[in-house]
Design an enzyme around this catalytic site. Structure first.
Site, PDB file in Angstrom:
ATOM      1  N   GLY A  15      39.125  45.493  46.491  1.00  0.00           N
ATOM      2  CA  GLY A  15      39.159  46.768  47.228  1.00  0.00           C
ATOM      3  C   GLY A  15      39.664  46.560  48.645  1.00  0.00           C
ATOM      4  O   GLY A  15      39.295  45.590  49.295  1.00  0.00           O
ATOM      5  N   ARG A  76      43.629  44.596  41.558  1.00  0.00           N
ATOM      6  CA  ARG A  76      42.710  43.831  40.717  1.00  0.00           C
ATOM      7  C   ARG A  76      43.580  43.307  39.575  1.00  0.00           C
ATOM      8  O   ARG A  76      44.377  44.046  39.015  1.00  0.00           O
ATOM      9  CB  ARG A  76      41.578  44.722  40.233  1.00  0.00           C
ATOM     10  N   ASP A 107      33.759  39.135  46.984  1.00  0.00           N
ATOM     11  CA  ASP A 107      33.256  37.969  46.241  1.00  0.00           C
ATOM     12  C   ASP A 107      34.057  37.703  44.963  1.00  0.00           C
ATOM     13  O   ASP A 107      34.231  36.546  44.572  1.00  0.00           O
ATOM     14  CB  ASP A 107      31.759  38.093  45.957  1.00  0.00           C
ATOM     15  N   THR A 130      35.529  43.478  52.942  1.00  0.00           N
ATOM     16  CA  THR A 130      34.950  44.504  52.056  1.00  0.00           C
ATOM     17  C   THR A 130      34.110  45.463  52.881  1.00  0.00           C
ATOM     18  O   THR A 130      33.363  45.030  53.766  1.00  0.00           O
ATOM     19  CB  THR A 130      34.079  43.900  50.934  1.00  0.00           C
ATOM     20  N   ASP A 132      31.638  46.919  51.814  1.00  0.00           N
ATOM     21  CA  ASP A 132      30.256  46.918  51.304  1.00  0.00           C
ATOM     22  C   ASP A 132      29.306  45.972  52.038  1.00  0.00           C
ATOM     23  O   ASP A 132      28.095  46.088  51.889  1.00  0.00           O
ATOM     24  CB  ASP A 132      30.248  46.554  49.813  1.00  0.00           C
ATOM     25  N   ASP A 134      28.531  42.978  51.378  1.00  0.00           N
ATOM     26  CA  ASP A 134      27.604  42.348  50.423  1.00  0.00           C
ATOM     27  C   ASP A 134      27.971  40.888  50.157  1.00  0.00           C
ATOM     28  O   ASP A 134      28.004  40.437  49.020  1.00  0.00           O
ATOM     29  CB  ASP A 134      27.575  43.146  49.106  1.00  0.00           C
ATOM     30  N   ARG A 176      28.804  49.825  45.518  1.00  0.00           N
ATOM     31  CA  ARG A 176      28.513  49.713  44.081  1.00  0.00           C
ATOM     32  C   ARG A 176      27.252  48.883  43.849  1.00  0.00           C
ATOM     33  O   ARG A 176      26.406  49.239  43.063  1.00  0.00           O
ATOM     34  CB  ARG A 176      29.725  49.087  43.379  1.00  0.00           C
TER      35      ARG A 176
HETATM   36  P1  ADP Z   1      36.487  41.985  45.308  1.00  0.00           P
HETATM   37  O1  ADP Z   1      37.239  40.791  45.725  1.00  0.00           O
HETATM   38  O2  ADP Z   1      36.638  43.131  46.256  1.00  0.00           O
HETATM   39  O3  ADP Z   1      35.043  41.669  44.957  1.00  0.00           O
HETATM   40  P2  ADP Z   1      37.102  42.177  42.447  1.00  0.00           P
HETATM   41  O4  ADP Z   1      35.750  41.756  42.017  1.00  0.00           O
HETATM   42  O5  ADP Z   1      37.737  43.317  41.749  1.00  0.00           O
HETATM   43  O6  ADP Z   1      37.184  42.558  43.979  1.00  0.00           O
HETATM   44  O7  ADP Z   1      38.062  40.885  42.318  1.00  0.00           O
HETATM   45  C1  ADP Z   1      39.413  40.923  42.717  1.00  0.00           C
HETATM   46  C2  ADP Z   1      40.251  40.059  41.816  1.00  0.00           C
HETATM   47  O8  ADP Z   1      39.835  38.679  41.928  1.00  0.00           O
HETATM   48  C3  ADP Z   1      40.114  40.345  40.316  1.00  0.00           C
HETATM   49  O9  ADP Z   1      40.897  41.428  39.886  1.00  0.00           O
HETATM   50  C4  ADP Z   1      40.647  39.043  39.729  1.00  0.00           C
HETATM   51  O10 ADP Z   1      42.034  38.972  39.784  1.00  0.00           O
HETATM   52  C5  ADP Z   1      40.045  38.016  40.701  1.00  0.00           C
HETATM   53  N1  ADP Z   1      38.749  37.534  40.159  1.00  0.00           N
HETATM   54  C6  ADP Z   1      37.541  38.113  40.271  1.00  0.00           C
HETATM   55  N2  ADP Z   1      36.590  37.412  39.613  1.00  0.00           N
HETATM   56  C7  ADP Z   1      37.233  36.354  39.056  1.00  0.00           C
HETATM   57  C8  ADP Z   1      36.823  35.264  38.233  1.00  0.00           C
HETATM   58  N3  ADP Z   1      35.563  35.125  37.845  1.00  0.00           N
HETATM   59  N4  ADP Z   1      37.770  34.380  37.851  1.00  0.00           N
HETATM   60  C9  ADP Z   1      39.054  34.518  38.226  1.00  0.00           C
HETATM   61  N5  ADP Z   1      39.502  35.515  39.003  1.00  0.00           N
HETATM   62  C10 ADP Z   1      38.623  36.437  39.407  1.00  0.00           C
HETATM   63  O1  F6P Z   2      34.035  47.186  46.978  1.00  0.00           O
HETATM   64  C1  F6P Z   2      34.223  48.304  47.788  1.00  0.00           C
HETATM   65  C2  F6P Z   2      34.091  49.569  46.997  1.00  0.00           C
HETATM   66  O2  F6P Z   2      34.449  50.571  47.892  1.00  0.00           O
HETATM   67  C3  F6P Z   2      32.742  49.865  46.377  1.00  0.00           C
HETATM   68  O3  F6P Z   2      31.788  50.307  47.264  1.00  0.00           O
HETATM   69  C4  F6P Z   2      33.138  50.894  45.352  1.00  0.00           C
HETATM   70  O4  F6P Z   2      32.227  51.034  44.322  1.00  0.00           O
HETATM   71  C5  F6P Z   2      34.415  50.344  44.841  1.00  0.00           C
HETATM   72  O5  F6P Z   2      34.982  49.624  45.915  1.00  0.00           O
HETATM   73  C6  F6P Z   2      35.369  51.370  44.324  1.00  0.00           C
HETATM   74  O6  F6P Z   2      36.573  50.752  44.074  1.00  0.00           O
HETATM   75  P1  F6P Z   2      37.814  51.390  43.327  1.00  0.00           P
HETATM   76  O7  F6P Z   2      37.770  52.839  43.521  1.00  0.00           O
HETATM   77  O8  F6P Z   2      38.977  50.723  43.983  1.00  0.00           O
HETATM   78  O9  F6P Z   2      37.656  50.979  41.906  1.00  0.00           O
END
Ligand code: ADP
Ligand code: F6P
Length: 325
Positions: A15, A76, A107, A130, A132, A134, A176
């Site tokens: 995000g 993502r 994360d 982020t 959030d 978190d 979230r």
């Molecule tokens: P954020 O970084 O905001 O927490 P996401 O959880 O959507 O967002 O993760 C972003 C991207 O990082 C994912 O779409 C994926 O490409 C990569 N990613 C997340 N978790 C993993 C994982 N366990 N192994 C490999 N790549 C990951």
């Molecule tokens: O991680 C940030 C965040 O804004 C969360 O608080 C929310 O649930 C999520 O992203 C929504 O993400 P998207 O609309 O991009 O799926």
């Protein structure tokens, strides 16, 4: 681990968050200052896999410190969850000679970076981006301050109309898995109730509190609910049934919280973190997330940064209860 970092790639992933551009700017300019070649990787890990990688110059990041979103775009990427996807990504980095990465994200993005660094021996530095807040190992995440101020501004406006009509408003803010935006914006706007995923909501207590307020003619109530706790519509349905006399309305703030010009605080921490990321790569402090703790730079191994969350302070929860009477 490869020896000396000479060419670095920077990407934003997951995000978006206001202040990501300020972080990109800091990485690019600190890299160039130190004689490194810097590349921008477009659309997070998707651009790494699809070889959508562009050289960055000092001018590439001109006039962006004040802009929300991310000039590198973000995504993502499902393919990156698989080893084959990461192998493709690494092959593209290798072709360009990129031997260090700065990943600005949450994360999930760090989990991906950790895997990449373990499988292909490429140094990775994470910057917590982020709204959030978190992520453990830092007092601040890039974007939180802006997002929470956006929420505060919106909730203040809602209170005006709530007050004019003697209404009860349930306002859903983002988060979230985390209640930080709800907790901070709720305290700052004098919300009567704050519902967060870290603490089980006692519906009976909420309803009884509202009924008691109704008895003493306190009709204006703001309930801030984090999206991860339960939807605002769910809470509204319960209240409409159990407190039917309340004139109840719902407002979901949504993605407005993710955009806009970053606050001074977010620009500042993004600049400090971006600078520190490049310094770490140069000094050989690899595979860490850069945080700020007690106003000092703080380094958390990537694998630890992905596991822990920040803890909600019990004191803060007590403050909510006492002040919102
Ligand atoms: P954020 O970084 O905001 O927490 P996401 O959880 O959507 O967002 O993760 C972003 C991207 O990082 C994912 O779409 C994926 O490409 C990569 N990613 C997340 N978790 C993993 C994982 N366990 N192994 C490999 N790549 C990951
Ligand atoms: O991680 C940030 C965040 O804004 C969360 O608080 C929310 O649930 C999520 O992203 C929504 O993400 P998207 O609309 O991009 O799926």
């Amino acid at each position: 681990m490869e020896n000396k970092v000479t060419k670095i790639g920077v990407l934003t992933s997951g995000g978006d968050a206001p202040g990501m551009n300020a972080a990109i700017r800091a990485v690019v300019r600190t890299g160039i200052y130190n004689g490194l070649e810097v590349f921008g990787i477009m659309r997070g890990y998707s651009g790494m896999i699809e070889n959508d990688i562009v050289p960055m110059h000092s001018r590439s990041v001109a006039n962006i410190i004040q802009r929300g979103g991310t000039i590198l775009k973000t995504a993502r990427c499902k393919e990156f969850f698989e080893h084959e996807g990461r192998k493709k990504a690494h092959a593209n980095l290798k072709k360009l000679g990129i031997n260090g990465l700065v990943i600005i994200g949450g994360d999930g993005s760090f989990r991906g970076a950790h895997k990449l660094s373990q499988e292909f021996d490429i140094p990775c530095i994470g910057l917590p981006g982020t709204i959030d807040k978190d992520i453990a190992g830092t007092d601040f995440t890039i974007g939180f301050d802006t997002a929470v101020n956006t929420a505060v501004e919106a909730i203040d406006k809602i209170r005006d109309t709530a007050d004019a009509h003697d209404r009860l408003f349930i306002i859903e803010v983002m988060g979230r898995d985390a209640g930080y935006i709800a907790l901070h914006s709720g305290i700052a706007t004098g919300a009567e109730n704050i519902l967060i995923p870290e603490r089980k909501t006692d519906i009976e207590e909420l309803v009884n509190g509202l009924l008691e307020k109704e008895r003493r003619k306190k009709l204006v109530n703001i309930i801030v609910v984090a999206e991860g706790d339960r939807g605002a519509e769910d809470v509204a349905a319960i209240i409409k049934e159990r407190v039917p006399s309340a004139d109840t309305r719902v407002c979901v703030l949504g993605h407005i919280q993710r955009g806009g010009a970053p606050s001074c605080m977010d620009r500042l921490i993004a600049s400090r973190m971006g600078y520190s990321a490049v310094e770490s790569l140069i000094e050989g402090r690899y595979n860490v997330m850069i945080g700020i703790v007690n106003n000092k730079m703080h380094y958390t191994p990537l694998e630890k940064a992905v596991k822990a969350k920040q803890k909600i302070s019990e004191d803060w929860l007590k403050i909510v209860k006492i002040l919102a009477s």
